[in-house]
Design a protein around this motif. Structure first.
Motif, PDB file in Angstrom:
ATOM      1  N   GLN A 239      34.989  43.486  34.194  1.00  0.00           N
ATOM      2  CA  GLN A 239      35.589  43.082  35.467  1.00  0.00           C
ATOM      3  C   GLN A 239      36.839  43.892  35.763  1.00  0.00           C
ATOM      4  O   GLN A 239      37.028  44.377  36.890  1.00  0.00           O
ATOM      5  CB  GLN A 239      35.933  41.593  35.444  1.00  0.00           C
ATOM      6  CG  GLN A 239      36.561  41.108  36.763  1.00  0.00           C
ATOM      7  CD  GLN A 239      37.041  39.671  36.680  1.00  0.00           C
ATOM      8  OE1 GLN A 239      37.149  39.111  35.586  1.00  0.00           O
ATOM      9  NE2 GLN A 239      37.343  39.074  37.820  1.00  0.00           N
ATOM     10  N   LEU A 240      37.713  44.069  34.758  1.00  0.00           N
ATOM     11  CA  LEU A 240      38.995  44.737  34.999  1.00  0.00           C
ATOM     12  C   LEU A 240      38.838  46.252  35.098  1.00  0.00           C
ATOM     13  O   LEU A 240      39.316  46.873  36.056  1.00  0.00           O
ATOM     14  CB  LEU A 240      39.976  44.380  33.876  1.00  0.00           C
ATOM     15  CG  LEU A 240      41.369  45.031  33.964  1.00  0.00           C
ATOM     16  CD1 LEU A 240      42.057  44.649  35.269  1.00  0.00           C
ATOM     17  CD2 LEU A 240      42.229  44.628  32.776  1.00  0.00           C
TER      18      LEU A 240
ATOM     19  N   THR B 294      34.732  46.969  37.475  1.00  0.00           N
ATOM     20  CA  THR B 294      34.612  46.412  38.822  1.00  0.00           C
ATOM     21  C   THR B 294      35.862  46.670  39.648  1.00  0.00           C
ATOM     22  O   THR B 294      35.780  47.089  40.813  1.00  0.00           O
ATOM     23  CB  THR B 294      34.340  44.896  38.749  1.00  0.00           C
ATOM     24  OG1 THR B 294      33.167  44.669  37.972  1.00  0.00           O
ATOM     25  CG2 THR B 294      34.178  44.321  40.137  1.00  0.00           C
ATOM     26  N   ILE B 295      37.052  46.432  39.073  1.00  0.00           N
ATOM     27  CA  ILE B 295      38.304  46.593  39.818  1.00  0.00           C
ATOM     28  C   ILE B 295      38.810  48.032  39.741  1.00  0.00           C
ATOM     29  O   ILE B 295      39.090  48.662  40.760  1.00  0.00           O
ATOM     30  CB  ILE B 295      39.375  45.614  39.299  1.00  0.00           C
ATOM     31  CG1 ILE B 295      38.938  44.172  39.542  1.00  0.00           C
ATOM     32  CG2 ILE B 295      40.716  45.892  39.970  1.00  0.00           C
ATOM     33  CD1 ILE B 295      39.886  43.125  38.986  1.00  0.00           C
ATOM     34  N   ALA B 296      38.962  48.575  38.512  1.00  0.00           N
ATOM     35  CA  ALA B 296      39.589  49.892  38.346  1.00  0.00           C
ATOM     36  C   ALA B 296      38.629  51.055  38.494  1.00  0.00           C
ATOM     37  O   ALA B 296      39.070  52.207  38.601  1.00  0.00           O
ATOM     38  CB  ALA B 296      40.282  49.960  36.983  1.00  0.00           C
ATOM     39  N   GLN B 297      37.318  50.789  38.470  1.00  0.00           N
ATOM     40  CA  GLN B 297      36.317  51.844  38.652  1.00  0.00           C
ATOM     41  C   GLN B 297      36.478  52.977  37.626  1.00  0.00           C
ATOM     42  O   GLN B 297      36.357  54.160  37.949  1.00  0.00           O
ATOM     43  CB  GLN B 297      36.401  52.420  40.067  1.00  0.00           C
ATOM     44  CG  GLN B 297      36.096  51.432  41.179  1.00  0.00           C
ATOM     45  CD  GLN B 297      34.610  51.022  41.190  1.00  0.00           C
ATOM     46  OE1 GLN B 297      33.739  51.875  41.333  1.00  0.00           O
ATOM     47  NE2 GLN B 297      34.367  49.737  41.061  1.00  0.00           N
TER      48      GLN B 297
ATOM     49  N   ARG C 224      46.550  53.095  39.600  1.00  0.00           N
ATOM     50  CA  ARG C 224      46.092  51.731  39.378  1.00  0.00           C
ATOM     51  C   ARG C 224      46.995  51.145  38.296  1.00  0.00           C
ATOM     52  O   ARG C 224      47.038  51.632  37.178  1.00  0.00           O
ATOM     53  CB  ARG C 224      44.632  51.709  38.944  1.00  0.00           C
ATOM     54  CG  ARG C 224      44.135  50.395  38.343  1.00  0.00           C
ATOM     55  CD  ARG C 224      44.207  49.227  39.294  1.00  0.00           C
ATOM     56  NE  ARG C 224      43.358  49.370  40.466  1.00  0.00           N
ATOM     57  CZ  ARG C 224      43.221  48.425  41.399  1.00  0.00           C
ATOM     58  NH1 ARG C 224      43.899  47.283  41.288  1.00  0.00           N
ATOM     59  NH2 ARG C 224      42.445  48.618  42.435  1.00  0.00           N
TER      60      ARG C 224
ATOM     61  N   LYS D 190      47.756  44.794  47.377  1.00  0.00           N
ATOM     62  CA  LYS D 190      46.992  43.616  46.984  1.00  0.00           C
ATOM     63  C   LYS D 190      47.070  43.437  45.468  1.00  0.00           C
ATOM     64  O   LYS D 190      46.759  44.346  44.700  1.00  0.00           O
ATOM     65  CB  LYS D 190      45.539  43.767  47.411  1.00  0.00           C
ATOM     66  CG  LYS D 190      44.645  42.600  46.988  1.00  0.00           C
ATOM     67  CD  LYS D 190      43.193  42.856  47.346  1.00  0.00           C
ATOM     68  CE  LYS D 190      42.285  41.734  46.843  1.00  0.00           C
ATOM     69  NZ  LYS D 190      40.856  42.003  47.143  1.00  0.00           N
TER      70      LYS D 190
ATOM     71  N   GLU E 203      45.739  41.464  42.151  1.00  0.00           N
ATOM     72  CA  GLU E 203      44.678  40.641  41.570  1.00  0.00           C
ATOM     73  C   GLU E 203      45.081  40.259  40.152  1.00  0.00           C
ATOM     74  O   GLU E 203      45.743  41.036  39.454  1.00  0.00           O
ATOM     75  CB  GLU E 203      43.351  41.397  41.548  1.00  0.00           C
ATOM     76  CG  GLU E 203      42.837  41.792  42.913  1.00  0.00           C
ATOM     77  CD  GLU E 203      41.554  42.585  42.830  1.00  0.00           C
ATOM     78  OE1 GLU E 203      40.481  41.977  42.639  1.00  0.00           O
ATOM     79  OE2 GLU E 203      41.621  43.829  42.940  1.00  0.00           O
TER      80      GLU E 203
ATOM     81  N   VAL F 213      43.507  38.760  36.422  1.00  0.00           N
ATOM     82  CA  VAL F 213      42.281  38.519  35.665  1.00  0.00           C
ATOM     83  C   VAL F 213      42.642  38.248  34.208  1.00  0.00           C
ATOM     84  O   VAL F 213      43.669  38.719  33.706  1.00  0.00           O
ATOM     85  CB  VAL F 213      41.326  39.735  35.736  1.00  0.00           C
ATOM     86  CG1 VAL F 213      40.830  39.951  37.155  1.00  0.00           C
ATOM     87  CG2 VAL F 213      42.002  40.993  35.210  1.00  0.00           C
TER      88      VAL F 213
ATOM     89  N   THR G  45      46.930  43.377  38.475  1.00  0.00           N
ATOM     90  CA  THR G  45      46.596  44.760  38.791  1.00  0.00           C
ATOM     91  C   THR G  45      46.671  45.014  40.296  1.00  0.00           C
ATOM     92  O   THR G  45      46.354  44.135  41.112  1.00  0.00           O
ATOM     93  CB  THR G  45      45.200  45.128  38.240  1.00  0.00           C
ATOM     94  OG1 THR G  45      44.923  46.489  38.542  1.00  0.00           O
ATOM     95  CG2 THR G  45      44.111  44.231  38.804  1.00  0.00           C
TER      96      THR G  45
ATOM     97  N   THR H 149      47.417  48.765  43.237  1.00  0.00           N
ATOM     98  CA  THR H 149      47.572  50.222  43.336  1.00  0.00           C
ATOM     99  C   THR H 149      48.955  50.560  43.875  1.00  0.00           C
ATOM    100  O   THR H 149      49.524  49.828  44.692  1.00  0.00           O
ATOM    101  CB  THR H 149      46.503  50.850  44.247  1.00  0.00           C
ATOM    102  OG1 THR H 149      46.560  50.239  45.544  1.00  0.00           O
ATOM    103  CG2 THR H 149      45.125  50.660  43.654  1.00  0.00           C
TER     104      THR H 149
END
Length: 616
Positions: free
Chosen positions: A300-301, A304-307, A534, A555, A557, A559, A568, A570
């Motif tokens: 997820q971290l 999904t989020i950091a790619q 990030r 934004k 987030e 987790v 996290t 940007t």
């Protein structure tokens, strides 16, 4: 009334009706009593005034004691590197001055003023605490600290191999025993100070808590020296051959654990002798070899989020700042590569970045590459972190690094003497303090010593030793991390609360004339020369983060990760600009002072300032 005695206004006699008697008056005695009472009152007033003046002196001397003790301790801390050799060098150089300061603090605490207050009921306990503290601190500097330097010197002067060329770890074992004894004495004495109890007087309380905190930090540092010695026999293959994967992280672009992994090789050791195997560019490693190790929280971290393609790409395994996880990923990828046989397992993983290579080259001597480039203990970090991107194309860069690593690692680990072994090991510990180097073993019996020595690079899970983490991952396709400075302040605001300010500074002044390989392109994610990061902010174990403030309404987030909460977002940092975040941290009650962990600065300096409110 007796009739033959005249009375009335006769002042020499006094009549007592109850007994029907006359008594002669004594006016002189009364005058004496009055005078004595006046003298006593004046003396009492003078005493009160004197006591007030002496109390101010007592408070001032409490502060002086704190400053003397902390100055003595600070003289043991030579620089930002956390290298044992640097600390022991500072100890050897400054020990006489350190002893003078602790002796002076002890003398003050035992002067006549302190003795007088020690006899007063309201102050006796507090005075006894400070006196005992200064006694113990003086004993530490005279009786205990010299043992560390003498043990290290004795070990460095001994032979690593016997006359037949076999590994001889007896001197290392003796050092472990000697350092263990010194550790026990130091821990016992600091335990004595800790058990004294906190003084009620504010000035004495400030002196006591400040000195205890700094002494505990020195104890932890010197304790890690014995942890390093404890691991050395295993590292050298004394109990069986060992094979390590060695990763090279490039630092042109940042990742939470340092930088992308661009090259990997194998280093085997048998009977204290190292052999460098082949090195391979990361771009030739198989894809998706580590996906089975990725947990749902990590996916997820980091994906999904950091790619970051964590587990899917070998070069991005460092997107996770928890190095034991990175080591497991590296082992899995290499086993799947088939380069030295499929499913070949390693005993551990060593990771180095250009700054760490620079420190090691400073020990082993200059390394001249095939193209004539000379790497030294002064230029390696800048050459590999900045200059190389102007000289070597991005397509050939990983292969170039793989070839380079064969030369560098071969030189560093070529032939060991005991002195060189200790310098290399100590340099690794110093670099690990800034996340420039890591060493992890898959043998469980090694892991506690590696953690204690600071080499593991794991996310700290001890609420009693809180660490807040601030890590970054470059999202812009560029090589700008050399131009990124990380500057932070950790300020204590309460017994277990802190305020953290963290600034990213893009020091690139202009993009004019700069290679696109360095400054990147305007590709829809970021403008040329911008550092798009990030950010990951890890709450300490057993603690929490609040009031997180970021710029540009980014934004945020949150987790779960590694038993804590990660925030996290940007951050876009333009050339010659800064980006600042701030937040509050609450730690577990009774925890030690908060520390900050971060993605490393290329300079080797942390940029971290700690303000614990104790006058340092």
């Amino acid at each position: 009334m007796p009739r033959h005695i005249p009375v009335g206004n006769n002042a020499e006699f006094a009549y007592d009706p109850a007994s029907d008697r006359l008594s002669k008056k004594h006016p002189r005695i009364k005058r004496v009593i009055v005078v004595l009472l006046v003298v006593v009152l004046v003396a009492a007033c003078a005493g009160v005034v004197a006591l007030g003046l002496n109390y101010r002196t007592l408070c001032a001397q409490s502060t002086q004691i704190k400053e003397l003790e902390n100055e003595a301790l600070s003289m043991l801390l030579s620089n930002d590197s956390q290298s044992h050799a640097d600390y022991l060098s500072a100890l050897e150089k400054n020990l006489p001055a350190v002893q003078e300061k602790t002796a002076e603090a002890k003398r003050i605490a035992h002067n006549e003023l302190w003795k007088a207050y020690g006899a007063l009921g309201g102050y006796s306990d507090d005075v006894a605490v400070i006196q005992s503290m200064t006694d113990t601190m003086d004993s530490i500097t005279r009786d205990v600290l010299p043992q560390y330097q003498s043990t290290y010197d004795t070990a460095a002067a001994s032979n690593l191999f016997d006359a037949q060329g076999n590994l001889d770890v007896s001197s290392i074992s003796q050092a472990v025993t000697s350092l263990g004894a010194a550790d026990s004495q130091l821990e016992d004495k600091i335990g004595q100070i800790d058990s004294l109890g906190e003084p009620r007087n504010a000035y004495m309380y400030d002196a006591y808590t400040s000195v205890l905190g700094h002494a505990s930090e020195i104890s932890a540092l010197l304790g890690s020296l014995s942890d390093m010695f404890t691991y050395l026999p295993s590292f050298l293959g004394a109990s069986g051959d060992r094979t390590y994967l060695v990763l090279l992280q490039s630092t042109g672009s940042s990742m939470p654990a340092g930088g992308p992994v661009d090259a990997v090789g194998r280093l085997s050791v048998s009977n204290g002798k190292f052999e460098v195997k082949n090195y391979y560019a990361s771009k030739f490693m198989p894809a998706d070899a580590g996906t089975s190790l990725v947990t749902s929280e990590q996916n997820q971290l980091f994906n999904t989020i950091a790619q970051a393609n964590y587990g899917g790409s070998f070069s991005t395994i460092t997107s996770n700042p928890n190095f034991p996880n990175v080591a497991e990923q590296a082992n899995e990828f290499f086993a799947a590569s088939g380069y030295e046989g499929y499913d070949v397992q390693s005993d551990g993983v060593i990771s180095l970045d250009p700054y760490a290579l620079q420190q090691l080259i400073g020990i082993s001597g200059d390394v001249t590459l095939a193209d004539g480039t000379k790497l030294t203990g002064e230029n390696t970090a800048e050459y590999l972190g900045k200059d190389i991107y102007e000289l070597v194309g991005s397509d050939t860069y990983p292969t170039y690094l793989a070839d380079l690593m064969i030369d560098v690692i071969g030189e560093v680990f070529g032939t060991f003497t005991m002195d060189r072994l200790l310098k290399v090991s100590d340099s690794l510990v110093g670099c690990a303090g800034g996340r420039h180097a890591y060493l992890w073993s898959f043998h469980t019996e090694d892991q506690s010593a590696l953690r204690a020595a600071g080499l593991a690079g794991d996310i700290d899970a001890d609420p009693a030793a809180p660490v807040v983490g601030v890590y970054n991952q470059e999202l812009h396709d560029s090589e700008l991390d050399w131009y990124l400075n990380r500057i932070s302040t950790v300020q204590k605001t309460g017994s277990n609360t802190y305020h953290v300010t963290y600034t990213l500074n893009n020091t690139l002044g202009t993009v004019v004339g700069m290679s696109s390989a360095i400054v990147g392109a305007s590709d829809g994610t970021a403008e040329i020369g911008h550092q798009l990061e990030r950010m990951f902010v890890y709450a300490p174990a057993g603690g929490s983060i609040s009031n997180l403030t970021v710029q540009n309404n980014a934004k945020i987030e949150s987790v779960p990760q590694d038993g804590t909460t990660v925030y996290t977002f940007t951050a876009d940092v333009a050339p010659a600009a800064t980006y600042t975040i701030s937040f509050d941290v609450t730690c577990a009650n009774g925890a030690r002072n908060l520390l900050l962990d971060q993605t490393p600065n290329n300079s080797g300096q942390s940029g971290i300032t700690y303000d614990y409110g104790d006058g340092d």
